[in-house]
Design a protein around this motif. Structure first.
Motif, PDB file in Angstrom:
ATOM      1  N   THR A 316      21.710 -37.096  -8.277  1.00  0.00           N
ATOM      2  CA  THR A 316      23.422 -36.499  -8.861  1.00  0.00           C
ATOM      3  C   THR A 316      22.339 -34.965  -7.792  1.00  0.00           C
ATOM      4  O   THR A 316      23.583 -34.112  -7.162  1.00  0.00           O
ATOM      5  CB  THR A 316      24.008 -35.707  -9.583  1.00  0.00           C
ATOM      6  OG1 THR A 316      22.120 -35.391  -9.993  1.00  0.00           O
ATOM      7  CG2 THR A 316      24.798 -36.552 -10.632  1.00  0.00           C
ATOM      8  N   GLY A 317      21.444 -35.041  -7.751  1.00  0.00           N
ATOM      9  CA  GLY A 317      20.475 -33.973  -7.033  1.00  0.00           C
ATOM     10  C   GLY A 317      20.865 -33.247  -8.192  1.00  0.00           C
ATOM     11  O   GLY A 317      20.252 -32.066  -7.339  1.00  0.00           O
ATOM     12  N   GLN A 318      21.354 -32.707  -9.456  1.00  0.00           N
ATOM     13  CA  GLN A 318      20.619 -31.671 -10.114  1.00  0.00           C
ATOM     14  C   GLN A 318      19.849 -30.900 -10.412  1.00  0.00           C
ATOM     15  O   GLN A 318      18.918 -32.072 -10.633  1.00  0.00           O
ATOM     16  CB  GLN A 318      21.847 -31.506 -11.057  1.00  0.00           C
ATOM     17  CG  GLN A 318      22.308 -30.321 -11.827  1.00  0.00           C
ATOM     18  CD  GLN A 318      22.981 -31.053 -13.199  1.00  0.00           C
ATOM     19  OE1 GLN A 318      22.489 -31.665 -13.913  1.00  0.00           O
ATOM     20  NE2 GLN A 318      24.334 -30.086 -14.208  1.00  0.00           N
ATOM     21  N   LEU A 319      19.765 -30.308 -10.137  1.00  0.00           N
ATOM     22  CA  LEU A 319      18.199 -29.363 -10.412  1.00  0.00           C
ATOM     23  C   LEU A 319      18.693 -27.891 -11.526  1.00  0.00           C
ATOM     24  O   LEU A 319      19.392 -26.900 -11.785  1.00  0.00           O
ATOM     25  CB  LEU A 319      17.697 -28.479  -9.133  1.00  0.00           C
ATOM     26  CG  LEU A 319      16.915 -27.845  -9.100  1.00  0.00           C
ATOM     27  CD1 LEU A 319      14.942 -28.657 -10.131  1.00  0.00           C
ATOM     28  CD2 LEU A 319      15.824 -26.628  -8.160  1.00  0.00           C
ATOM     29  N   LEU A 320      17.831 -28.312 -13.154  1.00  0.00           N
ATOM     30  CA  LEU A 320      18.008 -27.392 -14.297  1.00  0.00           C
ATOM     31  C   LEU A 320      16.739 -26.497 -14.276  1.00  0.00           C
ATOM     32  O   LEU A 320      15.174 -27.568 -13.892  1.00  0.00           O
ATOM     33  CB  LEU A 320      18.401 -28.110 -15.191  1.00  0.00           C
ATOM     34  CG  LEU A 320      19.704 -28.988 -14.894  1.00  0.00           C
ATOM     35  CD1 LEU A 320      20.332 -29.206 -16.346  1.00  0.00           C
ATOM     36  CD2 LEU A 320      20.665 -27.302 -14.503  1.00  0.00           C
ATOM     37  N   LEU A 321      16.478 -25.434 -14.144  1.00  0.00           N
ATOM     38  CA  LEU A 321      15.292 -25.150 -14.837  1.00  0.00           C
ATOM     39  C   LEU A 321      15.861 -23.855 -16.054  1.00  0.00           C
ATOM     40  O   LEU A 321      16.721 -23.214 -16.566  1.00  0.00           O
ATOM     41  CB  LEU A 321      14.828 -24.086 -13.599  1.00  0.00           C
ATOM     42  CG  LEU A 321      14.414 -24.847 -12.254  1.00  0.00           C
ATOM     43  CD1 LEU A 321      14.085 -23.001 -11.283  1.00  0.00           C
ATOM     44  CD2 LEU A 321      12.912 -24.887 -12.604  1.00  0.00           C
ATOM     45  N   SER A 322      14.475 -23.823 -16.838  1.00  0.00           N
ATOM     46  CA  SER A 322      14.158 -23.002 -18.243  1.00  0.00           C
ATOM     47  C   SER A 322      12.896 -22.621 -18.080  1.00  0.00           C
ATOM     48  O   SER A 322      11.995 -22.986 -17.150  1.00  0.00           O
ATOM     49  CB  SER A 322      14.622 -23.539 -19.274  1.00  0.00           C
ATOM     50  OG  SER A 322      14.165 -23.088 -20.442  1.00  0.00           O
ATOM     51  N   GLY A 323      13.004 -21.140 -18.771  1.00  0.00           N
ATOM     52  CA  GLY A 323      11.211 -20.261 -18.738  1.00  0.00           C
ATOM     53  C   GLY A 323      11.004 -20.170 -20.945  1.00  0.00           C
ATOM     54  O   GLY A 323      12.253 -20.094 -20.958  1.00  0.00           O
ATOM     55  N   ARG A 324       9.705 -19.780 -20.208  1.00  0.00           N
ATOM     56  CA  ARG A 324       9.625 -19.754 -21.779  1.00  0.00           C
ATOM     57  C   ARG A 324      10.677 -17.456 -21.381  1.00  0.00           C
ATOM     58  O   ARG A 324      10.007 -17.171 -20.688  1.00  0.00           O
ATOM     59  CB  ARG A 324       7.936 -19.448 -21.998  1.00  0.00           C
ATOM     60  CG  ARG A 324       7.495 -19.182 -23.761  1.00  0.00           C
ATOM     61  CD  ARG A 324       5.636 -19.384 -23.715  1.00  0.00           C
ATOM     62  NE  ARG A 324       5.371 -18.570 -24.997  1.00  0.00           N
ATOM     63  CZ  ARG A 324       4.841 -18.174 -24.943  1.00  0.00           C
ATOM     64  NH1 ARG A 324       3.672 -18.157 -24.259  1.00  0.00           N
ATOM     65  NH2 ARG A 324       4.444 -17.663 -26.170  1.00  0.00           N
ATOM     66  N   LYS A 325      10.783 -17.764 -23.079  1.00  0.00           N
ATOM     67  CA  LYS A 325      10.823 -16.263 -23.555  1.00  0.00           C
ATOM     68  C   LYS A 325       9.462 -15.521 -23.395  1.00  0.00           C
ATOM     69  O   LYS A 325       8.486 -15.735 -23.884  1.00  0.00           O
ATOM     70  CB  LYS A 325      12.028 -16.140 -24.384  1.00  0.00           C
ATOM     71  CG  LYS A 325      13.029 -16.924 -24.028  1.00  0.00           C
ATOM     72  CD  LYS A 325      14.383 -16.735 -26.057  1.00  0.00           C
ATOM     73  CE  LYS A 325      15.479 -17.120 -25.441  1.00  0.00           C
ATOM     74  NZ  LYS A 325      16.269 -17.176 -26.361  1.00  0.00           N
ATOM     75  N   ASP A 326       9.650 -14.082 -23.773  1.00  0.00           N
ATOM     76  CA  ASP A 326       9.108 -13.298 -24.315  1.00  0.00           C
ATOM     77  C   ASP A 326       8.710 -12.957 -25.529  1.00  0.00           C
ATOM     78  O   ASP A 326       9.220 -12.123 -26.023  1.00  0.00           O
ATOM     79  CB  ASP A 326       8.942 -12.137 -22.599  1.00  0.00           C
ATOM     80  CG  ASP A 326       7.174 -11.082 -23.229  1.00  0.00           C
ATOM     81  OD1 ASP A 326       6.411 -11.853 -23.540  1.00  0.00           O
ATOM     82  OD2 ASP A 326       7.372  -9.975 -22.678  1.00  0.00           O
ATOM     83  N   GLU A 327       8.352 -13.845 -25.464  1.00  0.00           N
ATOM     84  CA  GLU A 327       8.290 -14.068 -27.674  1.00  0.00           C
ATOM     85  C   GLU A 327       7.701 -14.906 -28.290  1.00  0.00           C
ATOM     86  O   GLU A 327       6.649 -15.409 -27.138  1.00  0.00           O
ATOM     87  CB  GLU A 327       9.230 -13.633 -28.037  1.00  0.00           C
ATOM     88  CG  GLU A 327       9.941 -14.949 -28.144  1.00  0.00           C
ATOM     89  CD  GLU A 327      11.595 -14.967 -28.285  1.00  0.00           C
ATOM     90  OE1 GLU A 327      11.884 -16.203 -29.215  1.00  0.00           O
ATOM     91  OE2 GLU A 327      12.380 -14.163 -28.486  1.00  0.00           O
ATOM     92  N   PRO A 328       6.893 -14.582 -29.391  1.00  0.00           N
ATOM     93  CA  PRO A 328       6.205 -15.332 -29.883  1.00  0.00           C
ATOM     94  C   PRO A 328       6.530 -16.852 -29.703  1.00  0.00           C
ATOM     95  O   PRO A 328       8.106 -17.254 -29.852  1.00  0.00           O
ATOM     96  CB  PRO A 328       5.752 -14.773 -31.036  1.00  0.00           C
ATOM     97  CG  PRO A 328       6.128 -13.773 -31.269  1.00  0.00           C
ATOM     98  CD  PRO A 328       7.520 -13.763 -30.226  1.00  0.00           C
ATOM     99  N   GLY A 329       5.526 -18.056 -30.101  1.00  0.00           N
ATOM    100  CA  GLY A 329       5.695 -19.277 -29.997  1.00  0.00           C
ATOM    101  C   GLY A 329       6.686 -20.110 -28.818  1.00  0.00           C
ATOM    102  O   GLY A 329       6.212 -19.180 -27.892  1.00  0.00           O
ATOM    103  N   LEU A 330       7.340 -20.643 -29.121  1.00  0.00           N
ATOM    104  CA  LEU A 330       7.530 -21.777 -27.737  1.00  0.00           C
ATOM    105  C   LEU A 330       9.262 -21.424 -27.332  1.00  0.00           C
ATOM    106  O   LEU A 330       9.524 -22.401 -27.119  1.00  0.00           O
ATOM    107  CB  LEU A 330       7.398 -23.149 -27.517  1.00  0.00           C
ATOM    108  CG  LEU A 330       7.113 -24.355 -26.450  1.00  0.00           C
ATOM    109  CD1 LEU A 330       6.676 -23.817 -25.193  1.00  0.00           C
ATOM    110  CD2 LEU A 330       6.532 -25.615 -27.209  1.00  0.00           C
ATOM    111  N   ALA A 331       9.916 -20.141 -27.361  1.00  0.00           N
ATOM    112  CA  ALA A 331      11.618 -20.335 -26.939  1.00  0.00           C
ATOM    113  C   ALA A 331      11.291 -20.097 -26.046  1.00  0.00           C
ATOM    114  O   ALA A 331      10.912 -19.468 -24.623  1.00  0.00           O
ATOM    115  CB  ALA A 331      11.986 -19.072 -28.665  1.00  0.00           C
TER     116      ALA A 331
END
Length: 338
Positions: A316-331
């Motif tokens: 599909t060519g679909q590109l999704l991105l996510s980044g780590r929030k500026d808070e403790p842990g791996l949110a």
């Protein structure tokens, strides 16, 4: 694709490489956190087979390798260098064939040493591995036969913190390991770990000044980590059928290894543990929407040392991105389409 297709360039911008029919496309951040450029063709108008290997040196330059059709029933390898994500890459340059001529022999892998020299690895028709390495001042060394028997597709090449290159491959009932003793030297087959291993599940990562770690899925479906010279460690059951991807990042002030994999349920599963301390244990946490069955996953750290995860569906060519929030842990932030 072979290698980390999401990477941070020399200018700090993130870029993504993707296959599209007979071409390779690249997209890059225009600035920190986006927006992103439209997809652009890499390497000119050369028609390629749908295969791509990507490697990156300490200088931030990306090295790309693919197969191209030559004459009927035959193919040759080509190489391109991309110096900065938002600039045009060099045109595809023919680099030959491990058996001088013939059809494709396998999926290539590429790693780049401390001096910026690309090393291209690919299976040969004798069932071993062949190497083509760049010269320091331009051009390429002759093809070298690194030996090996019954090598399967899915090589994993990695540059250690020392700048030397390690290579891992699977064979029936074994993981094979080649080590480069000195910069520029020919890697030598050092060890064969007898283990059940699913072909196509290798991923290698530099984890200390002297060590690299290879991750693989065994016959029982467990994800295992192995550093040559030691016994493999079982981490946790594999989240899905494909390979994991891995990156080192800071989590709560600790050097951690983060793993990601498309889960059997179709989402992205993450697990983290202190680097080289597999005994600490790890567990999967799923994130994001359900993805197409062909979706790939990749991880990188941006210029602010913030973790970024990406998924890409070739169909599909679909590109999704996510980044780590500026808070403790791996949110993680909400996944967004680019």
């Amino acid at each position: 694709m072979n290698g980390d297709w999401l990477m941070r360039g020399r200018d700090g911008r993130l870029s993504v490489y993707q296959l599209s029919g007979a071409t390779v496309l690249c997209r890059a951040e225009r600035g920190p956190g986006g927006p992103w450029t439209d997809p652009r063709t890499v390497g000119g108008d050369q028609k390629l087979h749908p295969v791509l290997a990507v490697g990156q040196g300490a200088d931030g330059y990306a090295h790309l390798v693919s197969w191209r059709p030559t004459t009927k029933g035959e193919s040759g390898l080509v190489h391109s260098t991309h110096f900065r994500p938002r600039l045009a890459a060099l045109d595809w340059n023919p680099i030959g064939h491990p058996d001088k001529k013939g059809d494709r022999t396998g999926q290539p892998a590429v790693a780049v040493d401390a001096r910026g020299r690309a090393h291209v690895f690919v299976r040969n028709t004798d069932g071993g591995v062949s190497l083509l390495a760049q010269k320091e001042k331009g051009g390429w060394e002759p093809w070298r036969d690194l030996k090996g028997r019954e090598v399967q597709d899915g090589l994993a090449a990695v540059t250690g913190e020392s700048g030397r290159i390690d290579l891992y491959a699977t064979a029936p009932g074994a993981v094979l390991y080649w080590r480069q003793e000195e910069p520029g030297a020919q890697p030598v087959l050092q060890e064969a770990l007898e283990t059940g291993v699913r072909p196509g599940t290798l991923h290698a990562l530099a984890t200390s000044p002297d060590s690299t770690t290879v991750f693989y899925t065994d016959d029982a479906g467990d994800l295992r980590a192995w550093r040559p010279g030691s016994k493999p460690a079982t981490l946790l059951p594999s989240a899905g059928p494909g390979p994991v991807t891995a990156v080192r990042c800071d989590l709560g002030g600790h050097d951690c290894t983060l793993l990601a994999q498309r889960s059997a349920g179709g989402r992205v599963a993450f697990a983290a543990y202190p680097t080289e301390l597999e005994s600490a244990g790890a567990w999967w946490t799923e994130s994001g929407p359900q993805l197409p069955v062909d979706a790939l996953v990749s991880l990188a750290v941006d210029e602010d040392d913030r973790l970024v995860a990406a998924t890409l569906s070739p169909s599909t060519g679909q590109l999704l991105l996510s980044g780590r929030k500026d808070e403790p842990g791996l949110a993680l932030e909400a996944w967004r389409s680019v």
